[in-house]
Scaffold this motif. Structure first.
Motif, PDB file in Angstrom:
ATOM      1  N   ASP A  32    -118.319  37.191 -42.044  1.00  0.00           N
ATOM      2  CA  ASP A  32    -116.890  37.629 -41.872  1.00  0.00           C
ATOM      3  C   ASP A  32    -116.103  36.526 -41.833  1.00  0.00           C
ATOM      4  N   LEU A  33    -116.413  35.486 -41.106  1.00  0.00           N
ATOM      5  CA  LEU A  33    -115.343  34.291 -40.869  1.00  0.00           C
ATOM      6  C   LEU A  33    -115.384  33.423 -42.314  1.00  0.00           C
ATOM      7  N   MET A  34    -116.392  33.287 -42.726  1.00  0.00           N
ATOM      8  CA  MET A  34    -116.466  32.693 -44.142  1.00  0.00           C
ATOM      9  C   MET A  34    -115.564  33.418 -45.269  1.00  0.00           C
ATOM     10  N   ASN A  35    -115.781  34.703 -45.244  1.00  0.00           N
ATOM     11  CA  ASN A  35    -114.915  35.434 -46.258  1.00  0.00           C
ATOM     12  C   ASN A  35    -113.411  35.025 -46.147  1.00  0.00           C
ATOM     13  N   VAL A  36    -113.212  35.447 -44.691  1.00  0.00           N
ATOM     14  CA  VAL A  36    -111.684  35.515 -44.553  1.00  0.00           C
ATOM     15  C   VAL A  36    -110.959  34.015 -44.501  1.00  0.00           C
ATOM     16  N   LEU A  37    -111.775  33.140 -44.108  1.00  0.00           N
ATOM     17  CA  LEU A  37    -111.201  31.809 -44.076  1.00  0.00           C
ATOM     18  C   LEU A  37    -111.580  31.273 -45.591  1.00  0.00           C
ATOM     19  N   GLU A  38    -112.438  31.722 -46.561  1.00  0.00           N
ATOM     20  CA  GLU A  38    -112.834  31.197 -47.700  1.00  0.00           C
ATOM     21  C   GLU A  38    -113.163  29.749 -47.474  1.00  0.00           C
ATOM     22  N   MET A  39    -114.188  29.605 -46.631  1.00  0.00           N
ATOM     23  CA  MET A  39    -114.704  28.283 -46.074  1.00  0.00           C
ATOM     24  C   MET A  39    -116.411  28.394 -46.389  1.00  0.00           C
ATOM     25  N   PRO A  40    -117.098  27.367 -46.719  1.00  0.00           N
ATOM     26  CA  PRO A  40    -118.753  27.406 -46.687  1.00  0.00           C
ATOM     27  C   PRO A  40    -119.066  27.632 -45.211  1.00  0.00           C
ATOM     28  N   GLN A  41    -120.553  28.062 -45.148  1.00  0.00           N
ATOM     29  CA  GLN A  41    -121.072  28.328 -43.892  1.00  0.00           C
ATOM     30  C   GLN A  41    -121.199  27.219 -42.975  1.00  0.00           C
ATOM     31  N   SER A  42    -121.502  26.005 -43.484  1.00  0.00           N
ATOM     32  CA  SER A  42    -121.647  24.904 -42.846  1.00  0.00           C
ATOM     33  C   SER A  42    -120.274  24.274 -42.184  1.00  0.00           C
ATOM     34  N   LYS A  43    -119.212  24.578 -42.844  1.00  0.00           N
ATOM     35  CA  LYS A  43    -117.874  24.125 -42.096  1.00  0.00           C
ATOM     36  C   LYS A  43    -117.497  25.045 -40.872  1.00  0.00           C
ATOM     37  N   VAL A  44    -117.672  26.441 -41.461  1.00  0.00           N
ATOM     38  CA  VAL A  44    -117.433  27.490 -40.157  1.00  0.00           C
ATOM     39  C   VAL A  44    -118.319  27.305 -38.952  1.00  0.00           C
ATOM     40  N   SER A  45    -119.582  27.026 -39.270  1.00  0.00           N
ATOM     41  CA  SER A  45    -120.666  26.762 -38.286  1.00  0.00           C
ATOM     42  C   SER A  45    -120.123  25.579 -37.296  1.00  0.00           C
ATOM     43  N   ARG A  46    -119.827  24.598 -37.868  1.00  0.00           N
ATOM     44  CA  ARG A  46    -119.419  23.367 -37.474  1.00  0.00           C
ATOM     45  C   ARG A  46    -118.349  23.671 -36.316  1.00  0.00           C
ATOM     46  N   HIS A  47    -117.430  24.563 -36.698  1.00  0.00           N
ATOM     47  CA  HIS A  47    -116.310  24.591 -35.878  1.00  0.00           C
ATOM     48  C   HIS A  47    -116.619  25.660 -34.831  1.00  0.00           C
ATOM     49  N   LEU A  48    -117.549  26.656 -35.018  1.00  0.00           N
ATOM     50  CA  LEU A  48    -117.821  27.619 -34.203  1.00  0.00           C
ATOM     51  C   LEU A  48    -118.868  26.777 -32.813  1.00  0.00           C
ATOM     52  N   ALA A  49    -119.639  25.757 -33.345  1.00  0.00           N
ATOM     53  CA  ALA A  49    -120.222  25.114 -32.335  1.00  0.00           C
ATOM     54  C   ALA A  49    -119.307  24.449 -31.302  1.00  0.00           C
TER      55      ALA A  49
END
Length: 123
Positions: A32-49
């Protein structure tokens, strides 16, 4: 002071602020975050971590995907900071737009499971 620094460093990045804003709407999957932010999983996951390490969010696995929400165990200080931040973001154009995009995305997702909503990446 080190903990206090970590708490505030978590908000020193625009993407992390956007994620906090979106999680204010409720629990979301990484996809969901990837789609809304239009960012790859790796970048979203890094920020979530980073947000998880600072104690702002928690996550749990649901199949192949991780789902995240704002932490239920915030200190009183963190709760006040989050309340203030939430109030500020409610009038910020990017934050308002992100919430609108999220609502539209979730309506079109229409109950489909993660991985079926336009992305096949894993967390």
């Amino acid at each position: 002071m080190e903990t206090l620094g970590l708490i505030f460093k978590a908000f020193a990045d625009e993407t992390r602020l956007r994620i906090i804003n979106l999680l204010g709407e409720g629990e979301l999957c990484v996809c969901d975050l990837m789609n809304v932010l239009e960012m790859p999983q790796s970048k979203v996951s890094r920020h979530l971590a980073y947000l998880r390490k600072a104690g702002w969010i928690h996550g749990h696995r649901c199949g192949k995907w991780m789902h995240y929400a704002l932490s239920r165990e915030l200190t009183p200080f963190q709760a006040k900071v989050l309340d203030s931040l939430t109030l500020l973001l409610k009038s910020h154009p990017q934050a308002v737009n992100d919430v609108a995009v999220l609502q539209t995305y979730l309506e079109t997702k229409d109950g489909r499971q993660c991985g079926q909503a336009g992305t096949d990446s894993e967390e």
